[in-house]
Design a protein around this motif. Structure first.
Motif, PDB file in Angstrom:
ATOM      1  N   SER A   1       0.837  -1.191   0.000  1.00 49.39           N
ATOM      2  CA  SER A   1       0.000   0.000   0.000  1.00 49.39           C
ATOM      3  C   SER A   1       0.873   1.242   0.000  1.00 49.39           C
ATOM      4  CB  SER A   1      -0.913   0.018   1.235  1.00 49.39           C
ATOM      5  OG  SER A   1      -1.732  -1.114   1.262  1.00 49.39           O
ATOM      6  N   ALA A   2       0.355   2.314  -0.620  1.00 49.60           N
ATOM      7  CA  ALA A   2       1.100   3.567  -0.640  1.00 49.60           C
ATOM      8  C   ALA A   2       1.234   4.091   0.781  1.00 49.60           C
ATOM      9  CB  ALA A   2       0.367   4.587  -1.516  1.00 49.60           C
TER      10      ALA A   2
ATOM     11  N   GLN B   1       6.501   6.013 -11.774  1.00 49.68           N
ATOM     12  CA  GLN B   1       5.359   6.652 -11.123  1.00 49.68           C
ATOM     13  C   GLN B   1       5.067   5.970  -9.792  1.00 49.68           C
ATOM     14  OE1 GLN B   1       3.501   9.489 -12.104  1.00 49.68           O
ATOM     15  NE2 GLN B   1       2.859   9.209  -9.978  1.00 49.68           N
ATOM     16  N   ALA B   2       5.197   4.632  -9.778  1.00 50.09           N
ATOM     17  CA  ALA B   2       4.932   3.880  -8.543  1.00 50.09           C
ATOM     18  C   ALA B   2       5.962   4.190  -7.463  1.00 50.09           C
ATOM     19  CB  ALA B   2       4.922   2.381  -8.842  1.00 50.09           C
ATOM     20  N   PHE B   3       7.228   4.370  -7.852  1.00 50.72           N
ATOM     21  CA  PHE B   3       8.255   4.717  -6.868  1.00 50.72           C
ATOM     22  C   PHE B   3       7.862   6.008  -6.147  1.00 50.72           C
ATOM     23  CE2 PHE B   3      11.488   2.695  -9.995  1.00 50.72           C
ATOM     24  CZ  PHE B   3      11.148   1.429  -9.551  1.00 50.72           C
ATOM     25  N   GLU B   4       7.343   6.949  -6.915  1.00 56.42           N
ATOM     26  CA  GLU B   4       6.937   8.229  -6.328  1.00 56.42           C
ATOM     27  C   GLU B   4       5.684   8.063  -5.471  1.00 56.42           C
ATOM     28  OE1 GLU B   4       5.587  12.720  -7.777  1.00 56.42           O
ATOM     29  OE2 GLU B   4       6.512  11.328  -9.194  1.00 56.42           O
ATOM     30  N   ASP B   5       4.696   7.310  -5.991  1.00 60.10           N
ATOM     31  CA  ASP B   5       3.440   7.133  -5.259  1.00 60.10           C
ATOM     32  C   ASP B   5       3.648   6.407  -3.936  1.00 60.10           C
ATOM     33  OD1 ASP B   5       2.116   8.377  -7.327  1.00 60.10           O
ATOM     34  OD2 ASP B   5       1.440   6.505  -8.263  1.00 60.10           O
ATOM     35  N   PHE B   6       4.547   5.428  -3.928  1.00 60.83           N
ATOM     36  CA  PHE B   6       4.760   4.607  -2.740  1.00 60.83           C
ATOM     37  C   PHE B   6       5.900   5.127  -1.874  1.00 60.83           C
ATOM     38  CE2 PHE B   6       2.338   1.862  -5.451  1.00 60.83           C
ATOM     39  CZ  PHE B   6       1.593   1.059  -4.598  1.00 60.83           C
TER      40      PHE B   6
ATOM     41  N   MET C   1       9.734  -5.834  -8.326  1.00 60.38           N
ATOM     42  CA  MET C   1       9.212  -4.466  -8.400  1.00 60.38           C
ATOM     43  C   MET C   1       7.754  -4.449  -8.845  1.00 60.38           C
ATOM     44  SD  MET C   1      12.350  -2.293 -10.084  1.00 60.38           S
ATOM     45  CE  MET C   1      13.758  -1.745  -9.105  1.00 60.38           C
ATOM     46  N   THR C   2       7.427  -5.208  -9.894  1.00 56.86           N
ATOM     47  CA  THR C   2       6.050  -5.190 -10.401  1.00 56.86           C
ATOM     48  C   THR C   2       5.086  -5.806  -9.395  1.00 56.86           C
ATOM     49  OG1 THR C   2       6.480  -7.266 -11.622  1.00 56.86           O
ATOM     50  CG2 THR C   2       6.726  -5.194 -12.827  1.00 56.86           C
ATOM     51  N   GLU C   3       5.513  -6.856  -8.699  1.00 59.01           N
ATOM     52  CA  GLU C   3       4.652  -7.466  -7.683  1.00 59.01           C
ATOM     53  C   GLU C   3       4.408  -6.502  -6.531  1.00 59.01           C
ATOM     54  OE1 GLU C   3       5.602 -11.267  -6.130  1.00 59.01           O
ATOM     55  OE2 GLU C   3       5.787 -12.224  -8.096  1.00 59.01           O
ATOM     56  N   GLU C   4       5.479  -5.906  -6.032  1.00 59.21           N
ATOM     57  CA  GLU C   4       5.363  -5.018  -4.881  1.00 59.21           C
ATOM     58  C   GLU C   4       4.557  -3.758  -5.200  1.00 59.21           C
ATOM     59  OE1 GLU C   4       6.804  -5.348  -1.455  1.00 59.21           O
ATOM     60  OE2 GLU C   4       6.266  -7.272  -2.334  1.00 59.21           O
ATOM     61  N   MET C   5       4.671  -3.305  -6.420  1.00 61.40           N
ATOM     62  CA  MET C   5       3.957  -2.102  -6.829  1.00 61.40           C
ATOM     63  C   MET C   5       2.566  -2.400  -7.385  1.00 61.40           C
ATOM     64  SD  MET C   5       6.166   0.379  -6.166  1.00 61.40           S
ATOM     65  CE  MET C   5       6.459  -0.659  -4.715  1.00 61.40           C
ATOM     66  N   GLY C   6       2.233  -3.692  -7.542  1.00 58.76           N
ATOM     67  CA  GLY C   6       0.923  -4.072  -8.068  1.00 58.76           C
ATOM     68  C   GLY C   6       0.753  -3.727  -9.530  1.00 58.76           C
ATOM     69  N   ILE C   7       1.832  -3.826 -10.305  1.00 60.78           N
ATOM     70  CA  ILE C   7       1.804  -3.465 -11.721  1.00 60.78           C
ATOM     71  C   ILE C   7       1.739  -4.726 -12.565  1.00 60.78           C
ATOM     72  CG2 ILE C   7       3.120  -2.409 -13.597  1.00 60.78           C
ATOM     73  CD1 ILE C   7       4.355  -0.552 -11.508  1.00 60.78           C
TER      74      ILE C   7
ATOM     75  N   THR D   1       9.130   5.136  -2.260  1.00 57.26           N
ATOM     76  CA  THR D   1      10.227   4.193  -2.114  1.00 57.26           C
ATOM     77  C   THR D   1      11.226   4.435  -3.230  1.00 57.26           C
ATOM     78  OG1 THR D   1      10.758   1.855  -1.766  1.00 57.26           O
ATOM     79  CG2 THR D   1       9.184   2.361  -3.530  1.00 57.26           C
ATOM     80  N   THR D   2      12.311   3.698  -3.226  1.00 62.54           N
ATOM     81  CA  THR D   2      13.333   3.891  -4.255  1.00 62.54           C
ATOM     82  C   THR D   2      13.577   2.588  -4.994  1.00 62.54           C
ATOM     83  OG1 THR D   2      15.224   3.294  -2.838  1.00 62.54           O
ATOM     84  CG2 THR D   2      14.461   5.600  -2.782  1.00 62.54           C
ATOM     85  N   LYS D   3      14.028   2.717  -6.230  1.00 60.14           N
ATOM     86  CA  LYS D   3      14.302   1.535  -7.048  1.00 60.14           C
ATOM     87  C   LYS D   3      15.435   0.710  -6.447  1.00 60.14           C
ATOM     88  CE  LYS D   3      17.084   4.447 -10.133  1.00 60.14           C
ATOM     89  NZ  LYS D   3      17.237   4.974 -11.505  1.00 60.14           N
ATOM     90  N   ASP D   4      16.426   1.376  -5.853  1.00 59.84           N
ATOM     91  CA  ASP D   4      17.553   0.648  -5.273  1.00 59.84           C
ATOM     92  C   ASP D   4      17.119  -0.166  -4.046  1.00 59.84           C
ATOM     93  OD1 ASP D   4      19.064   1.827  -7.216  1.00 59.84           O
ATOM     94  OD2 ASP D   4      20.085   3.241  -5.893  1.00 59.84           O
ATOM     95  N   ALA D   5      16.237   0.403  -3.231  1.00 58.49           N
ATOM     96  CA  ALA D   5      15.746  -0.322  -2.055  1.00 58.49           C
ATOM     97  C   ALA D   5      14.971  -1.564  -2.482  1.00 58.49           C
ATOM     98  CB  ALA D   5      14.870   0.594  -1.208  1.00 58.49           C
ATOM     99  N   LEU D   6      14.145  -1.423  -3.512  1.00 54.30           N
ATOM    100  CA  LEU D   6      13.379  -2.568  -4.005  1.00 54.30           C
ATOM    101  C   LEU D   6      14.291  -3.627  -4.617  1.00 54.30           C
ATOM    102  CD1 LEU D   6      10.328  -0.736  -5.595  1.00 54.30           C
ATOM    103  CD2 LEU D   6      10.249  -2.339  -3.687  1.00 54.30           C
ATOM    104  N   ALA D   7      15.342  -3.185  -5.298  1.00 52.84           N
ATOM    105  CA  ALA D   7      16.285  -4.135  -5.896  1.00 52.84           C
ATOM    106  C   ALA D   7      16.953  -4.967  -4.803  1.00 52.84           C
ATOM    107  CB  ALA D   7      17.330  -3.383  -6.714  1.00 52.84           C
ATOM    108  N   ASP D   8      17.361  -4.329  -3.715  1.00 47.51           N
ATOM    109  CA  ASP D   8      17.969  -5.063  -2.608  1.00 47.51           C
ATOM    110  C   ASP D   8      16.970  -6.024  -1.965  1.00 47.51           C
ATOM    111  OD1 ASP D   8      20.350  -3.770  -3.004  1.00 47.51           O
ATOM    112  OD2 ASP D   8      20.182  -2.432  -1.280  1.00 47.51           O
ATOM    113  N   GLU D   9      15.720  -5.571  -1.805  1.00 45.76           N
ATOM    114  CA  GLU D   9      14.678  -6.433  -1.239  1.00 45.76           C
ATOM    115  C   GLU D   9      14.511  -7.694  -2.083  1.00 45.76           C
ATOM    116  OE1 GLU D   9      10.940  -4.520  -0.771  1.00 45.76           O
ATOM    117  OE2 GLU D   9      11.709  -2.929   0.520  1.00 45.76           O
TER     118      GLU D   9
END
Length: 288
Positions: free
Chosen positions: A4-5, A74-79, A159-165, A81-89
């Motif tokens: 969730s955002a 757009q999802a990084f901004e809405d949520f 990334m797509t799963e976490e962002m619901g894309i 979060t950062t792309k690097d943090a999601l990559a590490d996750e």
């Protein structure tokens, strides 16, 4: 499941002021430990101090469609979060054995290629995590999954799963993982391969028919005491679209009452696979 955002509530100036206040408070306390912690805070507050907290990172280019990149940015901004943090996750989830990316199906249609112009999303990942997912480990994961697993597929899928894309117009999917007897898992994988089908599709179709009332589950067979002694467990990972997975969770209590047997989502999936792909000979001999 998609996250969730969340609100943007980390104001740098306020955070810096709180840290400075915390340092002053520690300095006012007796003993060596408070002074040690205050000195550490002061060090971080110095120019360039935050950089000392950063782990070594490694750049990685992710190839994807322009449309997907725009949705992700757009999802990084809405949520917030950062792309690097999601990559590490993503890398950490795979290393911990919690998750595997789904198989990537490429569309080869000429018209599709015209609308799927490629671009790159540049990220940086923790060097230690990347090192632990080297060629040998990725090869092992690919053998386990039955399809190629790469750093790129891991990060993009996470990334797509976490962002619901959704990708390529497909419903958003997430991993459904369960511990299963290795004998059963291997049997189902072998039968599915012989029939040219995927376990994901077998389970999804069974769940849809169960929801529509055209599939009826039998009451699970209880094995004789000790019949499974020595059997090893193995992880079974399936891909279910989020809507179908949500229905499964909600329907399980009703199925338990209907069958007069304590069901959970994993047991429902197990019975569907048994019905559609069978079991090894003698596996379901009832308890006496």
């Amino acid at each position: 499941m998609a996250r969730s955002a969340r609100a943007r509530n980390a104001d740098p100036a306020e955070l810096r002021a709180l840290l400075a206040e915390g340092s002053a408070y520690l300095k006012s306390q007796p003993g060596e430990d408070p002074q040690k912690y205050a000195a550490a805070i002061d060090l971080v507050l110095e120019p360039g101090g935050p950089d000392m907290l950063k782990e070594p990172r490694s750049p990685l280019a992710l190839t994807m469609t322009k449309d997907l990149r725009a949705k992700l940015e757009q999802a990084f901004e809405d949520f917030d979060t950062t792309k690097d943090a999601l990559a590490d996750e993503a890398l950490l989830a795979v290393l911990n054995g919690d998750w595997l990316p789904p198989e990537t199906v490429r569309t080869r249609s000429r018209d599709a290629e015209k609308t799927r112009s490629r671009t790159v999303l540049n990220v940086s990942v923790d060097e230690d995590l990347r090192g632990r997912l080297g060629k040998e480990r990725l090869a092992e994961l690919s053998r386990e999954a039955g399809y190629p697993v790469s750093l790129s597929s891991i990060i993009i899928s996470w990334m797509t799963e976490e962002m619901g894309i959704s990708r390529d117009g497909k419903p958003a999917e997430s991993a459904f993982q369960m511990q299963q007897y290795k004998t059963l898992r291997d049997h189902w994988q072998a039968v599915a391969a012989e029939r040219g089908v995927k376990l994901d599709d077998v389970v999804s179709q069974g769940l849809r028919e169960l929801r529509a009332g055209t599939q009826v589950l039998p009451r699970p067979v209880v094995a004789p005491r000790g019949a499974r002694a020595g059997e090893r467990f193995a992880k079974l990972t399936l891909r279910l679209d989020d809507e179908l997975r949500e229905w499964l969770v909600q329907a399980t209590p009703g199925l338990s009452e209907q069958l007069d047997y304590g069901m959970d989502p994993g047991k429902v999936v197990t019975e569907i696979l048994k019905l559609r792909l069978g079991t090894p000979e003698g596996w379901d001999s009832p308890a006496k």
